[in-house]
Motif scaffolding. Structure first.
Motif, PDB file in Angstrom:
ATOM      1  N   GLN A  95      43.790  35.871  23.569  1.00  0.00           N
ATOM      2  CA  GLN A  95      42.444  35.578  24.070  1.00  0.00           C
ATOM      3  C   GLN A  95      41.957  36.861  24.725  1.00  0.00           C
ATOM      4  N   ASP A  96      40.934  37.482  24.157  1.00  0.00           N
ATOM      5  CA  ASP A  96      40.466  38.689  24.823  1.00  0.00           C
ATOM      6  C   ASP A  96      39.133  38.470  25.514  1.00  0.00           C
ATOM      7  N   MET A  97      38.890  39.330  26.480  1.00  0.00           N
ATOM      8  CA  MET A  97      37.647  39.281  27.248  1.00  0.00           C
ATOM      9  C   MET A  97      37.206  40.726  27.484  1.00  0.00           C
ATOM     10  N   THR A  98      35.969  41.011  27.127  1.00  0.00           N
ATOM     11  CA  THR A  98      35.441  42.376  27.149  1.00  0.00           C
ATOM     12  C   THR A  98      34.203  42.437  28.030  1.00  0.00           C
ATOM     13  N   ALA A  99      34.015  43.568  28.680  1.00  0.00           N
ATOM     14  CA  ALA A  99      32.749  43.753  29.406  1.00  0.00           C
ATOM     15  C   ALA A  99      32.381  45.222  29.426  1.00  0.00           C
ATOM     16  N   LYS A 100      31.088  45.453  29.483  1.00  0.00           N
ATOM     17  CA  LYS A 100      30.555  46.812  29.612  1.00  0.00           C
ATOM     18  C   LYS A 100      29.747  46.841  30.903  1.00  0.00           C
ATOM     19  N   ASP A 101      29.996  47.845  31.733  1.00  0.00           N
ATOM     20  CA  ASP A 101      29.288  47.972  33.019  1.00  0.00           C
ATOM     21  C   ASP A 101      29.297  46.655  33.785  1.00  0.00           C
ATOM     22  N   PHE A 102      30.472  46.047  33.891  1.00  0.00           N
ATOM     23  CA  PHE A 102      30.585  44.722  34.501  1.00  0.00           C
ATOM     24  C   PHE A 102      30.081  44.702  35.941  1.00  0.00           C
ATOM     25  N   ALA A 103      30.301  45.785  36.676  1.00  0.00           N
ATOM     26  CA  ALA A 103      29.922  45.812  38.096  1.00  0.00           C
ATOM     27  C   ALA A 103      28.448  45.468  38.268  1.00  0.00           C
ATOM     28  N   VAL A 104      27.637  45.854  37.299  1.00  0.00           N
ATOM     29  CA  VAL A 104      26.191  45.599  37.374  1.00  0.00           C
ATOM     30  C   VAL A 104      25.807  44.408  36.502  1.00  0.00           C
ATOM     31  N   ALA A 105      26.253  44.386  35.264  1.00  0.00           N
ATOM     32  CA  ALA A 105      25.803  43.361  34.306  1.00  0.00           C
ATOM     33  C   ALA A 105      26.391  41.981  34.604  1.00  0.00           C
ATOM     34  N   ARG A 106      27.630  41.944  35.099  1.00  0.00           N
ATOM     35  CA  ARG A 106      28.291  40.666  35.448  1.00  0.00           C
ATOM     36  C   ARG A 106      28.348  39.691  34.274  1.00  0.00           C
ATOM     37  N   CYS A 207      43.927  45.123  40.673  1.00  0.00           N
ATOM     38  CA  CYS A 207      43.218  45.341  39.402  1.00  0.00           C
ATOM     39  C   CYS A 207      41.717  45.514  39.589  1.00  0.00           C
ATOM     40  N   LEU A 208      41.186  45.062  40.727  1.00  0.00           N
ATOM     41  CA  LEU A 208      39.725  44.991  40.858  1.00  0.00           C
ATOM     42  C   LEU A 208      39.005  46.300  40.534  1.00  0.00           C
ATOM     43  N   PRO A 209      39.499  47.454  41.029  1.00  0.00           N
ATOM     44  CA  PRO A 209      38.801  48.703  40.675  1.00  0.00           C
ATOM     45  C   PRO A 209      38.817  48.990  39.173  1.00  0.00           C
ATOM     46  N   TYR A 210      39.841  48.499  38.492  1.00  0.00           N
ATOM     47  CA  TYR A 210      39.942  48.733  37.044  1.00  0.00           C
ATOM     48  C   TYR A 210      38.926  47.891  36.272  1.00  0.00           C
ATOM     49  N   PHE A 211      38.447  46.809  36.906  1.00  0.00           N
ATOM     50  CA  PHE A 211      37.376  46.010  36.316  1.00  0.00           C
ATOM     51  C   PHE A 211      35.999  46.521  36.773  1.00  0.00           C
ATOM     52  N   GLY A 212      36.001  47.638  37.498  1.00  0.00           N
ATOM     53  CA  GLY A 212      34.730  48.229  37.946  1.00  0.00           C
ATOM     54  C   GLY A 212      34.331  47.803  39.336  1.00  0.00           C
ATOM     55  N   LEU A 213      35.211  47.060  40.024  1.00  0.00           N
ATOM     56  CA  LEU A 213      34.862  46.491  41.330  1.00  0.00           C
ATOM     57  C   LEU A 213      35.593  47.258  42.433  1.00  0.00           C
ATOM     58  N   GLY A 214      35.058  48.405  42.800  1.00  0.00           N
ATOM     59  CA  GLY A 214      35.666  49.217  43.856  1.00  0.00           C
ATOM     60  C   GLY A 214      36.177  50.537  43.311  1.00  0.00           C
ATOM     61  N   GLU A 215      36.667  51.373  44.264  1.00  0.00           N
ATOM     62  CA  GLU A 215      37.094  52.726  43.904  1.00  0.00           C
ATOM     63  C   GLU A 215      38.521  52.718  43.358  1.00  0.00           C
ATOM     64  N   LEU A 216      38.725  53.437  42.273  1.00  0.00           N
ATOM     65  CA  LEU A 216      40.088  53.609  41.749  1.00  0.00           C
ATOM     66  C   LEU A 216      40.911  54.398  42.756  1.00  0.00           C
ATOM     67  N   PRO A 217      42.228  54.118  42.854  1.00  0.00           N
ATOM     68  CA  PRO A 217      43.058  54.918  43.750  1.00  0.00           C
ATOM     69  C   PRO A 217      43.121  56.369  43.293  1.00  0.00           C
ATOM     70  N   ASP A 218      43.382  57.282  44.244  1.00  0.00           N
ATOM     71  CA  ASP A 218      43.466  58.711  43.885  1.00  0.00           C
ATOM     72  C   ASP A 218      44.685  58.965  43.016  1.00  0.00           C
TER      73      ASP A 218
END
Ligand code: COA
Length: 218
Positions: A95-106, A207-218
């Motif tokens: 089961q896959d789930m895809t998003a583009k610019d999820f942080a904004v488009a939701r 995982c949240l930053p990897y979905f576009g929700l927050g800053e990725l770790p350094d």
């Protein structure tokens, strides 16, 4: 562990009969076996790209490379959560789930298949419900979309049961024939009203930053 470096590999979605997770190489080998065992009647083609019209060896290799490719291409702006469905210890589909610019488009888009011998038992509903729970509850989505051909009764059945509404259509060429595809839209409100499958999410926070929700770790 790989999840220490790429947290989505540690994400788990648990339903009464399934676990969804991004695949290890061992999971991909089982997924390839599931595809080779048969996904649909040969006369039908439920996919826009008729990728199941291949010899068993090429089909298996294609399934593995397609999934490696999706994982390799992950960015916070354009991601695919490709969750293999594990039932009683065996991978039976995806089961896959895809998003583009999820942080904004939701908004998320989904696609799926199960080995034919596991179809028609409600498992397709359970795995779609799992990623929808991740989208709406875990990530704060506002909408989910999907699409199915008129002949894809089970896929349309899953969408109907989970609260999607028809949202337009298009005519396309599949195997050199004209096919009518209906698009479906699920709003947050309808998702809430049609929640029946209990889903537990494990390992989401990193995982949240990897979905576009927050800053990725350094
Ligand atoms: C699409 C798919 C993942 C759905 O999974 P599934 O486990 O077969 O579906 P479910 O058992 O959860 O069925 C959901 C609903 O669809 C309907 N349905 C399922 N199979 C059906 C059939 N053969 N005929 C009529 N209706 C059917 C039922 O209404 C069912 O609801 P119910 O449980 O209230 O009876 C699976 O059938 C599959 O892999 N199909 C081949 C590949 C494919 O079509 N992928 C989607 C491309 S868009």
């Amino acid at each position: 562990m790989i999840a220490d470096h790429f947290p989505p590999m540690g994400l788990r979605l648990n339903t009464p009969r399934l676990q969804l997770r991004m695949p290890s190489d061992a999971d991909l080998a089982q997924l390839a076996d599931a595809a080779v065992s048969g996904i649909h009647d040969p006369e039908q083609m439920p996919f826009v790209v008729p990728w199941t019209d291949q010899t068993p060896g090429r089909l298996a290799q294609g399934v593995i490379q397609h999934n490696w490719s999706a994982m390799a291409a992950w960015t916070p702006e354009n991601w695919t959560f490709n969750g293999v469905a594990v039932h009683e210890g065996t991978v039976i589909g995806i089961q896959d789930m895809t998003a583009k610019d999820f942080a904004v488009a939701r908004q998320v888009d989904t696609g799926s298949w199960l080995a034919q011998r596991f179809q028609g038992r409600g498992l397709g509903t359970e795995m779609r419900a799992a990623v929808l729970h991740l989208a709406f509850e875990g990530l704060g989505a506002d909408a989910a979309i999907t699409a199915a051909f008129d002949a894809s009764t089970a896929s349309r059945g899953v969408s109907r049961k989970l609260g999607y509404r028809p949202n337009g259509s298009r005519l396309i060429s599949v195997r050199g024939r004209q096919v009518h595809e209906t698009r479906y839209l699920l709003t947050r409100e309808e998702w809430e009203r049609h929640r029946t499958v209990p889903v537990e999410i494990e390992g989401l926070e990193p995982c949240l930053p990897y979905f576009g929700l927050g800053e990725l770790p350094d």
